[in-house]
Design a protein around this motif. Structure first.
Motif, PDB file in Angstrom:
ATOM      1  N   ASP A   1     -30.042  -4.282  39.539  1.00 26.12           N
ATOM      2  CA  ASP A   1     -28.836  -4.975  39.993  1.00 26.12           C
ATOM      3  C   ASP A   1     -27.699  -3.970  40.105  1.00 26.12           C
ATOM      4  O   ASP A   1     -27.827  -2.814  39.662  1.00 26.12           O
ATOM      5  N   LEU A   2     -26.609  -4.418  40.706  1.00 26.42           N
ATOM      6  CA  LEU A   2     -25.420  -3.578  40.825  1.00 26.42           C
ATOM      7  C   LEU A   2     -24.518  -3.800  39.611  1.00 26.42           C
ATOM      8  O   LEU A   2     -24.292  -4.944  39.195  1.00 26.42           O
ATOM      9  N   PHE A   3     -24.016  -2.686  39.064  1.00 35.38           N
ATOM     10  CA  PHE A   3     -23.152  -2.729  37.887  1.00 35.38           C
ATOM     11  C   PHE A   3     -21.923  -1.852  38.140  1.00 35.38           C
ATOM     12  O   PHE A   3     -22.019  -0.819  38.814  1.00 35.38           O
ATOM     13  N   ALA A   4     -20.806  -2.275  37.588  1.00 38.51           N
ATOM     14  CA  ALA A   4     -19.580  -1.478  37.677  1.00 38.51           C
ATOM     15  C   ALA A   4     -19.558  -0.465  36.530  1.00 38.51           C
ATOM     16  O   ALA A   4     -19.921  -0.781  35.392  1.00 38.51           O
ATOM     17  N   VAL A   5     -19.138   0.749  36.841  1.00 39.88           N
ATOM     18  CA  VAL A   5     -19.100   1.820  35.848  1.00 39.88           C
ATOM     19  C   VAL A   5     -17.902   1.649  34.917  1.00 39.88           C
ATOM     20  O   VAL A   5     -16.768   1.423  35.370  1.00 39.88           O
ATOM     21  N   GLU A   6     -18.168   1.770  33.640  1.00 41.50           N
ATOM     22  CA  GLU A   6     -17.129   1.727  32.604  1.00 41.50           C
ATOM     23  C   GLU A   6     -17.191   3.051  31.851  1.00 41.50           C
ATOM     24  O   GLU A   6     -18.208   3.375  31.248  1.00 41.50           O
ATOM     25  N   ILE A   7     -16.126   3.847  31.900  1.00 44.67           N
ATOM     26  CA  ILE A   7     -16.123   5.161  31.255  1.00 44.67           C
ATOM     27  C   ILE A   7     -15.768   5.020  29.772  1.00 44.67           C
ATOM     28  O   ILE A   7     -14.762   4.394  29.418  1.00 44.67           O
ATOM     29  N   VAL A   8     -16.605   5.619  28.921  1.00 45.73           N
ATOM     30  CA  VAL A   8     -16.373   5.590  27.472  1.00 45.73           C
ATOM     31  C   VAL A   8     -16.482   7.018  26.942  1.00 45.73           C
ATOM     32  O   VAL A   8     -17.031   7.898  27.593  1.00 45.73           O
ATOM     33  N   ASN A   9     -15.949   7.214  25.756  1.00 41.45           N
ATOM     34  CA  ASN A   9     -15.991   8.553  25.147  1.00 41.45           C
ATOM     35  C   ASN A   9     -17.360   8.887  24.591  1.00 41.45           C
ATOM     36  O   ASN A   9     -17.780  10.049  24.595  1.00 41.45           O
ATOM     37  N   GLU A  10     -18.047   7.868  24.104  1.00 46.46           N
ATOM     38  CA  GLU A  10     -19.349   8.097  23.479  1.00 46.46           C
ATOM     39  C   GLU A  10     -20.276   6.934  23.783  1.00 46.46           C
ATOM     40  O   GLU A  10     -19.861   5.768  23.760  1.00 46.46           O
ATOM     41  N   LEU A  11     -21.545   7.251  24.094  1.00 43.68           N
ATOM     42  CA  LEU A  11     -22.520   6.211  24.404  1.00 43.68           C
ATOM     43  C   LEU A  11     -23.118   5.642  23.130  1.00 43.68           C
ATOM     44  O   LEU A  11     -23.470   6.378  22.213  1.00 43.68           O
ATOM     45  N   GLU A  12     -23.217   4.326  23.089  1.00 47.94           N
ATOM     46  CA  GLU A  12     -23.887   3.674  21.972  1.00 47.94           C
ATOM     47  C   GLU A  12     -25.364   3.506  22.320  1.00 47.94           C
ATOM     48  O   GLU A  12     -25.729   3.358  23.483  1.00 47.94           O
ATOM     49  N   SER A  13     -26.203   3.542  21.288  1.00 49.67           N
ATOM     50  CA  SER A  13     -27.636   3.336  21.512  1.00 49.67           C
ATOM     51  C   SER A  13     -27.896   1.850  21.682  1.00 49.67           C
ATOM     52  O   SER A  13     -27.774   1.084  20.735  1.00 49.67           O
ATOM     53  N   ASP A  14     -28.225   1.457  22.885  1.00 48.70           N
ATOM     54  CA  ASP A  14     -28.454   0.038  23.163  1.00 48.70           C
ATOM     55  C   ASP A  14     -29.740  -0.141  23.960  1.00 48.70           C
ATOM     56  O   ASP A  14     -30.773  -0.496  23.429  1.00 48.70           O
ATOM     57  N   LYS A  15     -29.697   0.170  25.255  1.00 44.53           N
ATOM     58  CA  LYS A  15     -30.855  -0.025  26.125  1.00 44.53           C
ATOM     59  C   LYS A  15     -31.183   1.270  26.864  1.00 44.53           C
ATOM     60  O   LYS A  15     -30.296   2.010  27.282  1.00 44.53           O
ATOM     61  N   SER A  16     -32.494   1.523  27.041  1.00 39.64           N
ATOM     62  CA  SER A  16     -32.929   2.641  27.883  1.00 39.64           C
ATOM     63  C   SER A  16     -32.911   2.170  29.329  1.00 39.64           C
ATOM     64  O   SER A  16     -33.590   1.201  29.689  1.00 39.64           O
ATOM     65  N   VAL A  17     -32.129   2.862  30.153  1.00 42.63           N
ATOM     66  CA  VAL A  17     -31.953   2.414  31.530  1.00 42.63           C
ATOM     67  C   VAL A  17     -32.111   3.586  32.498  1.00 42.63           C
ATOM     68  O   VAL A  17     -32.005   4.759  32.119  1.00 42.63           O
ATOM     69  N   ILE A  18     -32.391   3.241  33.751  1.00 44.76           N
ATOM     70  CA  ILE A  18     -32.320   4.209  34.838  1.00 44.76           C
ATOM     71  C   ILE A  18     -31.162   3.775  35.726  1.00 44.76           C
ATOM     72  O   ILE A  18     -30.990   2.579  35.998  1.00 44.76           O
ATOM     73  N   ILE A  19     -30.370   4.743  36.155  1.00 44.19           N
ATOM     74  CA  ILE A  19     -29.157   4.470  36.924  1.00 44.19           C
ATOM     75  C   ILE A  19     -29.115   5.383  38.128  1.00 44.19           C
ATOM     76  O   ILE A  19     -29.453   6.574  38.035  1.00 44.19           O
ATOM     77  N   ALA A  20     -28.672   4.848  39.265  1.00 42.95           N
ATOM     78  CA  ALA A  20     -28.537   5.649  40.479  1.00 42.95           C
ATOM     79  C   ALA A  20     -27.266   5.255  41.214  1.00 42.95           C
ATOM     80  O   ALA A  20     -26.856   4.087  41.181  1.00 42.95           O
ATOM     81  N   ASN A  21     -26.655   6.223  41.882  1.00 40.02           N
ATOM     82  CA  ASN A  21     -25.527   5.869  42.737  1.00 40.02           C
ATOM     83  C   ASN A  21     -26.059   5.231  44.016  1.00 40.02           C
ATOM     84  O   ASN A  21     -27.272   5.129  44.216  1.00 40.02           O
ATOM     85  N   LEU A  22     -25.156   4.800  44.891  1.00 46.45           N
ATOM     86  CA  LEU A  22     -25.567   4.032  46.063  1.00 46.45           C
ATOM     87  C   LEU A  22     -25.668   4.864  47.332  1.00 46.45           C
ATOM     88  O   LEU A  22     -25.917   4.332  48.410  1.00 46.45           O
TER      89      LEU A  22
END
Length: 341
Positions: free
Chosen positions: A275-296
């Motif tokens: 699905d399409l997701f909006a990018v949210e910039i954070v200082n540090e990534l939390e361990s939550d889900k293993s994902v693959i991400i690509a730009n459009l």
């Protein structure tokens, strides 16, 4: 940290090494300087191409790059359509019945029929991860990111997506399936036939391949045993594709008898679940889900795999500034993402 991007001219030396490391049976990467150079040029043109109403045979070839060292970890590709310019051959494994009511005899026999049934399909191809990088989730990412590209740019591809799996051969490149064909029809060893196909010289197939169905029970026992079977190094790739919904419909490679699997693009699990997701910039990534991400993008395509927070309800995904830069995106930009598992 790694990034998957379109191949570039500067990647020629590394791609040549990958071709050498991949060994016999890896038809899409022949060890030939000129052809590998042409493959890179074709890929560069494909990524720059504009969408047209007419189907075109584009070859999208990607590399996985280690960000820290700049080393190329592996390669992976997608052919938009196959068989439009050159014939695309398979054997189809079917059955015939020999029946005599008078004698009360009923026998079935498996036959291999030369065909071009996958003409116009899209093809997943050229998947190879160098041995030293075969750990963690890199192999899954290198295969699955292509489904994000397919999902985002479906108009560039066929509804049917196939993958030819490498068949059984030994360390010397000898194929039990080809050995029988060689003995009776070709007088040419498997590595040579495989290489000629890889460099685009396919006329010999139409000239020398048996024109009529081949009865499987006439093949050697060794050849019969490997029909529809994969090379041991290909088993993980086949398992992954099956988990994505690809199925084997009795089509095999004409050289090594390896299976070809297929799926409707809309039914591929990662395509369905991306699905399409909006990018949210954070200082540090939390361990939550293993994902693959690509730009459009097509021309400036970038993809990676990471562990982060992906909010399915708000349709947001968290990236650090470093990852956002890697993907050529900024806060608020949309990306396509999916769970890795």
């Amino acid at each position: 940290m790694f990034v998957i991007r379109p191949i570039q001219e500067k990647d020629f030396p590394e791609l040549l090494k990958i071709a050498e490391e991949s060994g016999h049976g890896f038809t899409s990467l022949p060890v030939n300087d000129e052809l590998i150079s042409n493959k890179i040029k074709r890929a560069e043109a494909s990524f720059k191409s504009e969408l047209t109403e007419q189907k075109q045979e584009h070859g999208f070839l990607f590399v996985m790059e280690d960000v820290a060292t700049g080393r190329i970890m592996g390669t992976s590709g997608i052919e938009s359509y196959v068989g439009l310019d050159d014939a695309f051959y398979h054997y189809h494994l079917g059955k015939v019945v020999h029946n005599s009511r008078q004698l009360n005899i009923y026998n079935t026999a498996d036959i291999l029929t030369l065909c071009n049934d996958y003409t116009g399909a899209s093809e997943l191809c050229t998947l190879f991860l160098r041995e030293e990088f075969r750990k963690g989730s890199t192999g899954r990412v290198l295969s699955k990111f292509r489904f994000l590209f397919l999902a985002q740019h479906q108009e560039r591809f066929s509804n049917t997506v196939i993958a030819e799996m490498r068949g059984v051969s030994d360390e010397n490149g000898d194929s039990p399936f080809w050995k029988w064909l060689e003995e009776h029809f070709f007088s040419m060893d498997f590595p040579t036939a495989d290489y000629l196909t890889g460099i685009g010289q396919k006329v010999f197939i139409a000239e020398l391949m048996p024109k009529y169905p081949v009865y499987v029970n006439l093949l050697s026992k060794e050849a019969q045993a490997v029909i529809g079977k994969v090379h041991k190094n290909t088993e993980p790739a086949l398992k992954l594709l099956k988990s994505e919904g690809f199925t084997y419909k009795q089509y095999v490679d004409i050289f090594d008898g390896g299976p070809t699997v297929e799926a409707d693009i809309s039914q591929i699990h990662t395509v369905q679940n991306s699905d399409l997701f909006a990018v949210e910039i954070v200082n540090e990534l939390e361990s939550d889900k293993s994902v693959i991400i690509a730009n459009l993008s097509v021309k400036e395509f970038r993809a990676t795999g990471l562990t982060t927070v992906m909010n399915m309800d708000a349709k947001t995904v968290q990236l650090t500034a470093e990852y956002a830069s890697l993907l050529n995106v900024q806060a608020g930009d949309q990306v396509r993402a999916a769970l890795l598992k």
